[in-house]
Scaffold this motif. Structure first.
Motif, PDB file in Angstrom:
ATOM      1  N   VAL A  43       2.943   2.864  27.200  1.00  8.38           N
ATOM      2  CA  VAL A  43       1.943   2.135  26.984  1.00  8.38           C
ATOM      3  C   VAL A  43       0.833   2.889  25.988  1.00  8.38           C
ATOM      4  N   ALA A  44       0.723   4.334  26.563  1.00  5.20           N
ATOM      5  CA  ALA A  44      -0.285   5.206  25.825  1.00  5.20           C
ATOM      6  C   ALA A  44       0.392   5.480  24.230  1.00  5.20           C
ATOM      7  N   ALA A  45       1.856   5.546  24.239  1.00  3.27           N
ATOM      8  CA  ALA A  45       2.563   5.746  22.741  1.00  3.27           C
ATOM      9  C   ALA A  45       2.323   4.415  21.888  1.00  3.27           C
ATOM     10  N   ALA A  46       2.548   3.176  22.598  1.00  2.00           N
ATOM     11  CA  ALA A  46       2.393   2.074  21.893  1.00  2.00           C
ATOM     12  C   ALA A  46       0.996   1.795  21.433  1.00  2.00           C
ATOM     13  N   ALA A  47      -0.028   2.215  21.943  1.00  2.00           N
ATOM     14  CA  ALA A  47      -1.382   2.129  21.657  1.00  2.00           C
ATOM     15  C   ALA A  47      -1.542   2.919  20.309  1.00  2.00           C
ATOM     16  N   ALA A  50       0.177   1.802  17.374  1.00  2.00           N
ATOM     17  CA  ALA A  50      -0.588   0.558  16.685  1.00  2.00           C
ATOM     18  C   ALA A  50      -1.932   0.640  15.887  1.00  2.00           C
ATOM     19  N   ILE A  51      -2.369   1.706  16.070  1.00  2.00           N
ATOM     20  CA  ILE A  51      -3.673   2.099  15.309  1.00  2.00           C
ATOM     21  C   ILE A  51      -3.379   1.977  13.695  1.00  2.00           C
ATOM     22  N   PRO A  52      -2.389   2.889  13.341  1.00  2.00           N
ATOM     23  CA  PRO A  52      -2.306   2.750  11.734  1.00  2.00           C
ATOM     24  C   PRO A  52      -2.063   1.456  11.135  1.00  2.00           C
ATOM     25  N   LEU A  53      -1.407   0.552  11.995  1.00  2.00           N
ATOM     26  CA  LEU A  53      -1.169  -0.872  11.443  1.00  2.00           C
ATOM     27  C   LEU A  53      -2.696  -1.643  10.976  1.00  2.00           C
ATOM     28  N   ALA A  54      -3.870  -1.229  12.033  1.00  2.00           N
ATOM     29  CA  ALA A  54      -5.241  -1.703  11.857  1.00  2.00           C
ATOM     30  C   ALA A  54      -5.868  -1.086  10.566  1.00  2.00           C
ATOM     31  N   PHE A  55      -5.295  -0.009  10.566  1.00  2.00           N
ATOM     32  CA  PHE A  55      -6.124   0.759   9.160  1.00  2.00           C
ATOM     33  C   PHE A  55      -5.538   0.316   7.919  1.00  2.00           C
ATOM     34  N   ARG A  56      -4.323  -0.160   7.958  1.00  2.00           N
ATOM     35  CA  ARG A  56      -3.669  -0.643   6.876  1.00  2.00           C
ATOM     36  C   ARG A  56      -4.161  -1.748   6.328  1.00  2.00           C
ATOM     37  N   GLU A  57      -4.604  -2.583   7.484  1.00  2.00           N
ATOM     38  CA  GLU A  57      -5.394  -3.974   6.983  1.00  2.00           C
ATOM     39  C   GLU A  57      -6.540  -3.666   6.360  1.00  2.00           C
ATOM     40  N   VAL A  58      -7.282  -2.605   6.926  1.00  2.00           N
ATOM     41  CA  VAL A  58      -8.575  -2.446   6.552  1.00  2.00           C
ATOM     42  C   VAL A  58      -8.529  -1.912   4.988  1.00  2.00           C
ATOM     43  N   ILE A  59      -7.744  -1.129   4.897  1.00  2.00           N
ATOM     44  CA  ILE A  59      -7.443  -0.299   3.313  1.00  2.00           C
ATOM     45  C   ILE A  59      -7.231  -1.582   2.289  1.00  2.00           C
ATOM     46  N   ASP A  60      -6.121  -2.320   2.576  1.00  2.00           N
ATOM     47  CA  ASP A  60      -5.554  -3.249   1.839  1.00  2.00           C
ATOM     48  C   ASP A  60      -6.651  -4.572   1.741  1.00  2.00           C
ATOM     49  N   HIS A  61      -7.203  -5.010   2.539  1.00  2.00           N
ATOM     50  CA  HIS A  61      -7.829  -6.317   2.620  1.00  2.00           C
ATOM     51  C   HIS A  61      -9.308  -6.282   3.335  1.00  2.00           C
ATOM     52  N   GLY A  62      -9.697  -5.278   3.931  1.00  3.47           N
ATOM     53  CA  GLY A  62     -10.926  -5.143   4.461  1.00  3.47           C
ATOM     54  C   GLY A  62     -12.177  -4.768   3.622  1.00  3.47           C
ATOM     55  N   PHE A  63     -11.908  -4.385   2.579  1.00  5.74           N
ATOM     56  CA  PHE A  63     -12.995  -4.231   1.344  1.00  5.74           C
ATOM     57  C   PHE A  63     -13.082  -5.352   0.447  1.00  5.74           C
ATOM     58  N   SER A  64     -12.248  -6.306   0.685  1.00  4.35           N
ATOM     59  CA  SER A  64     -12.318  -7.691  -0.190  1.00  4.35           C
ATOM     60  C   SER A  64     -13.547  -8.469   0.271  1.00  4.35           C
ATOM     61  N   SER A  65     -14.277  -9.245  -0.713  1.00  2.00           N
ATOM     62  CA  SER A  65     -15.648 -10.187  -0.165  1.00  2.00           C
ATOM     63  C   SER A  65     -14.931 -11.281   0.345  1.00  2.00           C
ATOM     64  N   ASP A  66     -13.657 -11.627   0.059  1.00  2.00           N
ATOM     65  CA  ASP A  66     -12.885 -12.993   0.475  1.00  2.00           C
ATOM     66  C   ASP A  66     -12.908 -12.991   1.984  1.00  2.00           C
ATOM     67  N   MET A 166       8.608   3.806  12.964  1.00  2.24           N
ATOM     68  CA  MET A 166       7.568   3.310  11.890  1.00  2.24           C
ATOM     69  C   MET A 166       7.705   3.794  10.435  1.00  2.24           C
ATOM     70  N   LEU A 167       8.075   5.004  10.310  1.00  7.67           N
ATOM     71  CA  LEU A 167       8.132   5.687   9.008  1.00  7.67           C
ATOM     72  C   LEU A 167       9.203   4.850   8.172  1.00  7.67           C
ATOM     73  N   VAL A 168      10.352   4.675   8.881  1.00  7.96           N
ATOM     74  CA  VAL A 168      11.583   3.973   8.252  1.00  7.96           C
ATOM     75  C   VAL A 168      11.203   2.834   7.926  1.00  7.96           C
ATOM     76  N   ILE A 169      10.397   1.916   8.651  1.00  6.83           N
ATOM     77  CA  ILE A 169      10.087   0.608   8.517  1.00  6.83           C
ATOM     78  C   ILE A 169       9.065   0.611   7.477  1.00  6.83           C
ATOM     79  N   THR A 170       8.010   1.392   7.438  1.00  3.33           N
ATOM     80  CA  THR A 170       7.010   1.480   6.332  1.00  3.33           C
ATOM     81  C   THR A 170       7.501   1.767   4.893  1.00  3.33           C
ATOM     82  N   SER A 171       8.365   2.917   4.674  1.00  2.00           N
ATOM     83  CA  SER A 171       8.836   3.057   3.505  1.00  2.00           C
ATOM     84  C   SER A 171      10.120   3.956   3.519  1.00  2.00           C
ATOM     85  N   PRO A 172      11.357   3.194   3.634  1.00  2.00           N
ATOM     86  CA  PRO A 172      12.798   3.849   3.718  1.00  2.00           C
ATOM     87  C   PRO A 172      12.896   5.292   2.803  1.00  2.00           C
ATOM     88  N   PHE A 173      12.163   4.971   1.497  1.00  3.61           N
ATOM     89  CA  PHE A 173      12.614   6.207   0.576  1.00  3.61           C
ATOM     90  C   PHE A 173      11.660   7.403   1.029  1.00  3.61           C
TER      91      PHE A 173
END
Length: 615
Positions: A43-47, A50-66, A166-173
């Motif tokens: 449970v601790a590892a899963a939590a 999961a944190i980087p997924l939230a930060f990705r959303e903030v960086i890519d969409h969170g600063f949009s006025s939409d 998760m590294l492999v899923i995010t960017s195989p290269f």
């Protein structure tokens, strides 16, 4: 068994963490706690993952006025993850720490119980102080690792695997670049870690020898002081401590270099991957949020790997300590209960018979302590063993209690060969009183009932009165509740012997073994004890190692031993006339007694010794 001890100390050392795997059987009784720890860890590892997924959303969409509410939802999600992570981490810490304490407690008990099953000859080459050091210092080290380092290692292992996936899923290269770098980090870790474990083992061995010398020296402090050995003992201990410190210093230096190497390699790898990822963002291959997510997972993976590198040295320490403890556990007693032990017919009479017994101690296989001895002691009979020191008298007691088996011949108790009996069951039929009684740092009452749990206080007092010990006990500060020092240091020799005799009275054993049990008593108390011993011996088989004339004369039969053989048997008056060795022993004792009271020896004017006869 001395040979077994040597094998335990010289057994080749492993080059991995395999000794730690032998701790797993100690986990079996606590499966529920293990499962709970594993669930909390996941449970601790899963939590965390999961944190980087939230930060990705903030960086890519969170600063949009939409979508201005996305930041609030994302950070609320992060707070929920943090709460879950905190609870799971606390649960994991409690469960793993509890398991570490529990395993070490059970391990200590197992090693101690195993050592109690080893025959005395096992300790001829391995010092008890070293065994105690392994039970204390080594188990403390294992506890620290299991309760702390193992928890860290498990958490970071799961995070490393999860972050890697998760590294492999995010960017195989970019992940392929990381996979190429990981072996560059892991190989030095494995190579230097093995070297650290060997250094750790050496440091623990030196520390154990230092502890053994300290225990041995402090255990004989009177002898050390009487021989003015204090300065030499301090110098020896100081030298041993410095050798242990030097070994520890080399281990610490190696671990420090390993930590520095890992940090450098990990940070260099992150910088290389970040450089490549930055170019991909500029080229539009990936988004900034995806790169941030990847970097976050890379930091998790590298941090976990670095933490594993730090823990690796501690795991090596624990592996060395575990190996030392299991070396003791792997030693097998040569004297053990047969698969189907036999027991003498009830009630046990105490009929003892030695049949052509010969024996050599394992540490001295070429020297026979007993040679072709045949001897019988019937119930109600008292047999005194006399002769020069080293004649084999004590060895007969040693074999009778089955601390070892005869090299040749057999020993019987009520017609049952001792080899066919369970040693512990056999010894319950004996009550032994030694010349130097062993007492423990506990109360007088506990020392008298030692080994027996269902003995009342009235029975203890009755036994003490029979042994003429009650009067001096009542003069002690707390009477029967007075706690005496280690090995009874606060008591006189005579007082210790009377307590040992009281211990014999309370056992009600059919066989009494006495090794000059009244040697520390004055004449008045000896007379009282002799009367008590007559009561104790009534109807029992009694064997006495006697050096004093008064003790030997009271026996029904006297057996003379020299160089492991029985030279003669008979009554005092007959042996005095017919056996030169016995007459010489009697004269020496008589002269000694006469010098003590200032009178001439009554034997000095007797006729020359008759020619010695042998049975």
């Amino acid at each position: 068994m001395a040979m077994a001890a040597e094998e335990a100390l010289s057994r080749p050392k492993g080059r991995n963490l395999r000794p730690l795997l032998r701790l797993f059987p100690f986990l079996k009784p606590y499966r529920r706690m293990v499962i709970g720890a594993g669930a909390a860890l996941l449970v601790a590892a899963a939590a965390t993952l999961a944190i980087p997924l939230a930060f990705r959303e903030v960086i890519d969409h969170g600063f949009s006025s939409d979508n201005p509410e996305l930041i609030s939802r994302t950070f609320l999600f992060c707070i929920a993850l943090a709460f879950l992570l905190a609870l799971a981490t606390a649960a994991r810490f409690y469960a793993v720490t509890w398991l570490g304490e529990r395993i070490v407690t059970d391990l200590r008990h197992a090693v101690f119980a195993h050592m109690l099953a080893m025959e005395p000859s096992f300790f001829e080459t391995i010092r008890t102080g070293e065994v105690v050091s392994r039970l204390s210092a080594d188990t403390v080290l294992i506890r620290t690792v299991l309760a702390s380092s193992a928890s860290i290692a498990l958490r970071n292992s799961v995070l490393l695997v999860g972050a890697g996936a998760m590294l492999v899923i995010t960017s195989p290269f970019l992940s392929s670049l990381v996979l190429l770098i990981i072996p560059l980090i892991a190989l030095p870790l494995l190579a230097i870690g093995r070297f650290i474990r060997n250094l750790s083992r050496r440091a623990q061995d030196k520390l154990a020898r230092t502890g053994a010398f300290a225990a041995e020296t402090l255990g004989a402090v009177e002898t050390v002081q009487s021989l003015s050995f204090e300065r030499a003992a301090k110098n020896h201990f100081h030298s041993a401590l410095h050798q242990a410190f030097d070994a520890a210093r080399h281990r610490i230096m190696a671990r420090a270099l390993l930590t520095a190497l890992i940090i450098f390699l990990v940070l260099t790898a992150i910088a290389a991957v970040l450089w490549r990822g930055a170019h991909d963002v500029l080229e539009g291959t990936i988004t900034a949020g995806l790169l941030g997510q990847f970097i976050f997972y890379a930091v998790l993976a590298s941090g976990s790997l670095a933490s594993l590198g730090e823990v690796w040295g501690e795991m090596q320490l624990a592996a060395g300590a575990s190996g030392r403890l299991f070396e003791l556990m792997d030693s097998r007693p040569r004297i053990h209960s047969p698969a189907r032990p036999k027991s003498p017919p009830e009630p046990v009479q105490g009929h003892i018979r030695f049949e052509k017994v010969s024996f050599a101690y394992p540490s001295r296989p070429d020297i026979h302590a007993v040679r072709n001895v045949s001897l019988e002691v019937k119930p109600g009979e008292t047999v005194a063993l006399v002769g020069p020191s080293g004649g084999g008298k004590t060895t007969l007691f040693y074999l009778l209690e089955r601390f070892d088996d005869p090299t040749e011949g057999r020993i019987f108790l009520d017609g049952v060969d001792l080899r066919q009996m369970d040693p512990q069951a056999l010894r319950r039929h004996y009550a032994a009183v030694l010349q130097d009684p062993v007492l423990f740092s506990m109360s007088i009452a506990e020392n008298i009932r030692f080994g027996l749990t269902d003995i009342s206080d009235d029975a203890i007092r009755r036994a003490a009165k029979q042994a003429q010990a009650h009067d001096f006990i009542m003069k002690l500060p707390q009477g029967y509740d007075t706690v005496i020092g280690e090995r009874g240091r606060t008591l006189s020799g005579g007082q210790k012997q009377r307590l040992a005799i009281a211990r014999a009275f309370i056992r009600h054993a059919p066989v009494i073994l006495m090794d000059e049990a009244t040697s520390a008593l004055d004449s008045e108390n000896e007379g009282l004890i002799q009367e008590a011993m007559a009561e104790l011996a009534d109807g029992r088989a009694v064997m006495i190692i006697a050096h004093r004339l008064a003790t030997a004369k009271r026996a029904d039969r006297i057996t003379i031993m020299e160089e492991g053989r029985i030279l003669a048997e008979g009554e005092h008056e007959i042996l005095l006339k017919e056996n030169a060795l016995y007459a010489r022993l009697v004269e020496r004792q008589t002269l000694h007694d006469a010098r003590e009271i200032g009178e001439p020896s009554p034997i000095a004017s007797e006729k020359p010794y008759a020619k010695e006869k042998s049975l």
